[in-house]
Write a protein that holds these residues in place. Sequence first.
Motif, PDB file in Angstrom:
ATOM      1  N   GLU A 217       1.111  -1.326   0.044  1.00  0.00           N
ATOM      2  CA  GLU A 217      -0.247  -0.292   0.276  1.00  0.00           C
ATOM      3  C   GLU A 217       0.637   0.903  -0.321  1.00  0.00           C
ATOM      4  OE1 GLU A 217      -1.785  -3.772   1.665  1.00  0.00           O
ATOM      5  OE2 GLU A 217      -0.214  -2.345   1.972  1.00  0.00           O
ATOM      6  N   LEU A 300      -6.999   2.377   2.562  1.00  0.00           N
ATOM      7  CA  LEU A 300      -5.209   2.333   3.247  1.00  0.00           C
ATOM      8  C   LEU A 300      -4.981   2.704   4.896  1.00  0.00           C
ATOM      9  CD1 LEU A 300      -4.611   4.347  -0.204  1.00  0.00           C
ATOM     10  CD2 LEU A 300      -4.133   1.797   0.037  1.00  0.00           C
ATOM     11  N   GLN A 303      -5.597  -0.771   6.587  1.00  0.00           N
ATOM     12  CA  GLN A 303      -4.701  -1.412   6.510  1.00  0.00           C
ATOM     13  C   GLN A 303      -3.677  -0.847   7.641  1.00  0.00           C
ATOM     14  OE1 GLN A 303      -4.738  -3.899   5.372  1.00  0.00           O
ATOM     15  NE2 GLN A 303      -2.537  -4.427   5.291  1.00  0.00           N
ATOM     16  N   ASP A 318      -3.640  -3.552  -4.663  1.00  0.00           N
ATOM     17  CA  ASP A 318      -2.810  -2.574  -4.516  1.00  0.00           C
ATOM     18  C   ASP A 318      -1.348  -3.800  -3.937  1.00  0.00           C
ATOM     19  OD1 ASP A 318      -3.040   0.205  -3.631  1.00  0.00           O
ATOM     20  OD2 ASP A 318      -5.226  -0.950  -2.595  1.00  0.00           O
TER      21      ASP A 318
END
Length: 482
Positions: A217, A300, A303, A318
Amino acid sequence: MVSKPNVLFLLLDGLRADKFLGEKKSSITPNLDSLLEKGTYFSQAVASASGTIPAVSSIMTSLYSHKALVKDNNLYRINTKNQNFPLEFKKNGYNTHATYQDVISFLNLNKIFDDASGYDNYSFLWKDLTDEILNKFDNNMMQEPWLYYLHLYDLHILSFIHAEKKKHAPDEFFDKKMNMNEHERIVSAIDRSLGRILAKIDLEKTLIIVTADHGSESGAYDEELEKINAQNIERRFHKDGTSFKIAHKIAVSSPTFLHPFRKKLSFYYSEKIRKNTNKKMKPIIQSVETQNISNYRKRLIKQSARFSGDVESPLYDDRFRIPLLFVGPNIPSGKILSSQVRSIDIFPTIAELIGIPYEKNIDGQSLLPILNGEKYDIPAFLDGAVNAPKFISKEWIGIRLPAYKYFRLKNNSKNDSYLFDLKNDPNEEHNIANKNMDIVTKMEDILVKYLSGHSFKHEEIHESSDEEAKRVEKELHKLGYV
């Protein structure tokens, strides 16, 4: 030219496809760019798994991870009962070498390669690692023909706390003049060092493969997301206190009959750390939902916070879109091929290019027909496999085609299913499963064929110790995997 070409298998751990080539790339990589001009690039290459351990095992065996791995107590290792391509190369006259980060040494790579050497998580190309690699060439250790698996963990410095980055990051990391994020600045540093290594390689008699085990990511972060991620890394960081060190010293030296107690103590301590981390990170996860930002940006941030239990499925692009480049004898120059291919197809392709026989009862296939001009896409089975058994919370599986991606929980095809239109929604923000049941049915049919006859239960052995598993967990934590 030697009768068989040498093979340099260059794996850049965590490198995303869009940061290797394309409009989203702004890193300075003259050496990788030169290889691109000389070789053939697959622009839609898909990893087999989202974590290093299952992904590397799949690459080596050309099998999906549930067949490639064996469960050894609290660790996963490569199942040595399966065909392994480096061993096939050895049988056919190759001298095989591997350089990799110590954290994956327990995979049994030392049993697969003639010469297997690990390096610690503070070794990087821009420090001492390049010299160690060059030493193999300068001291005539690379007797032809050779296969050299070079696994570089440099991008994992992005998971270090700020104090560690200040000590170990390259000069490029701190240069914000260029239009690059941190991921790309590290790629620029990697490329600078690769120039020294590639200068030792004779392209006339060497086949070079450049790829990654999986994506990450971090390549998608802008400056604000980098700041948020850095704060999350600091929040998750845990330093063992004095009481733990004393208890650990006593536990390690304790008599054998106390080992079960030691195991329980270790478990309770790990769980305490995990619960404390969850408590710190949970408010961040919850606050994201109230922000007026895109679904992709929310994902994002979630994560990055990464608390115990799956925040999101690990099967987004990703993690699965990787670069794949072939350079060398019999490889067309300057070609970019758009057919979807998979990381498990790499070694069968190398073997066919060189003329090394191998068992065909594998999941991967040779890409020679595509290299020679045929156009077709290979459906990619996506496995949300993790790096160690204890990190499993939910098991995700899926299928990726160039136009659509479909994934679900392994044991549940009714609920928690996702379908994305990759052409119109490349960031996978809008789940269209409920409105497109006809497509879901077709994708499920493909997935079921992949699942046919597979239980996903790993063969079990009992060779590793609790201490080894604990050490591995600690190293995985440092590298940002847990």
